[in-house]
Design a protein around this motif. Sequence first.
Motif, PDB file in Angstrom:
ATOM      1  N   SER A  48       1.576  -3.183  -0.761  1.00 58.24           N
ATOM      2  CA  SER A  48       0.911  -2.887   0.508  1.00 58.24           C
ATOM      3  C   SER A  48       1.627  -3.596   1.652  1.00 58.24           C
ATOM      4  O   SER A  48       1.792  -3.036   2.736  1.00 58.24           O
ATOM      5  N   GLY A  51       4.590  -1.668   2.444  1.00 59.32           N
ATOM      6  CA  GLY A  51       4.220  -0.476   3.218  1.00 59.32           C
ATOM      7  C   GLY A  51       4.013  -0.796   4.689  1.00 59.32           C
ATOM      8  O   GLY A  51       4.480  -0.062   5.566  1.00 59.32           O
ATOM      9  N   PHE A 117       2.891   3.169  -5.729  1.00 59.10           N
ATOM     10  CA  PHE A 117       3.011   4.093  -4.597  1.00 59.10           C
ATOM     11  C   PHE A 117       1.725   4.148  -3.783  1.00 59.10           C
ATOM     12  O   PHE A 117       1.759   4.174  -2.546  1.00 59.10           O
ATOM     13  N   SER A 118       0.572   4.162  -4.474  1.00 59.91           N
ATOM     14  CA  SER A 118      -0.710   4.214  -3.762  1.00 59.91           C
ATOM     15  C   SER A 118      -0.921   2.966  -2.912  1.00 59.91           C
ATOM     16  O   SER A 118      -1.387   3.042  -1.775  1.00 59.91           O
ATOM     17  N   LYS A 121       1.367   3.234   0.018  1.00 64.39           N
ATOM     18  CA  LYS A 121       0.881   4.263   0.944  1.00 64.39           C
ATOM     19  C   LYS A 121      -0.264   3.741   1.805  1.00 64.39           C
ATOM     20  O   LYS A 121      -0.301   3.992   3.016  1.00 64.39           O
ATOM     21  N   PHE A 124       1.203   1.438   4.392  1.00 61.88           N
ATOM     22  CA  PHE A 124       2.004   2.199   5.341  1.00 61.88           C
ATOM     23  C   PHE A 124       1.124   2.953   6.329  1.00 61.88           C
ATOM     24  O   PHE A 124       1.307   2.852   7.551  1.00 61.88           O
ATOM     25  N   ILE A 125       0.150   3.707   5.807  1.00 61.82           N
ATOM     26  CA  ILE A 125      -0.710   4.518   6.670  1.00 61.82           C
ATOM     27  C   ILE A 125      -1.552   3.638   7.586  1.00 61.82           C
ATOM     28  O   ILE A 125      -1.735   3.940   8.767  1.00 61.82           O
TER      29      ILE A 125
END
Length: 213
Positions: A48, A51, A117-118, A121, A124-125
């Motif tokens: 995280s 990200g 990846f989650s 993500k 990042f978001i």
Amino acid sequence: MGIELMSYLPEIILVSVIAVFMSISPGADFVMVTRNSIFHNRKAGLYSALGVSLAIWVHVAYSIAGLAIVISNSVVLFSIIKYFGAAYLIYIGWKTLRSGTDIDISETKDKKTLSNFSAFKVGFITNVLNPKTTLFFLSIFTQVVNPETPIILQLIYGAIISLAHLVWFSSVAVFLTHPALLKRFNDYKTTIERMVGAVLIGFGLKVASTSNS
């Protein structure tokens, strides 16, 4: 080149100082990394953090492209970013309130958790849609960075800001996943879960109600 670089030294120092305060100031990024570190594991927190760090380059890209000025002068564009960010925070906050996730006190424990990846993500978001980060970049690239500053130096500024976020949030993830702390967190799992979820929802509502002016 040395003389040219020295002429930008005050700007470099100011951007570096802003980068540090920008990364450590409490906000949605911090809460999200905290959430993923505590309720999943250290790796989730670190991904995280990665990200968040890489999302900084989205802000760098539109700032260098000159869109920072467009966004700063467009109520509609900034409102779109603001409301998408608010909705995402409220959504994740609601999921946290309802998740009932067990706190993982062992990094080797085999359990269902966020994929790399989650976790990446989510970080990042959260940062891309974080109006606070957008405002920081609007102020940096419209008030601090000189229009004549070379592109390569602006990219270096981006690297400084990205690195500051990576170091800070990685440190947060490592600190919060110390076994002694996780055991304590596990004793108050439900309370912490509700608090984190409520804080994320609170951030979302605060973002949505913030004036564009």
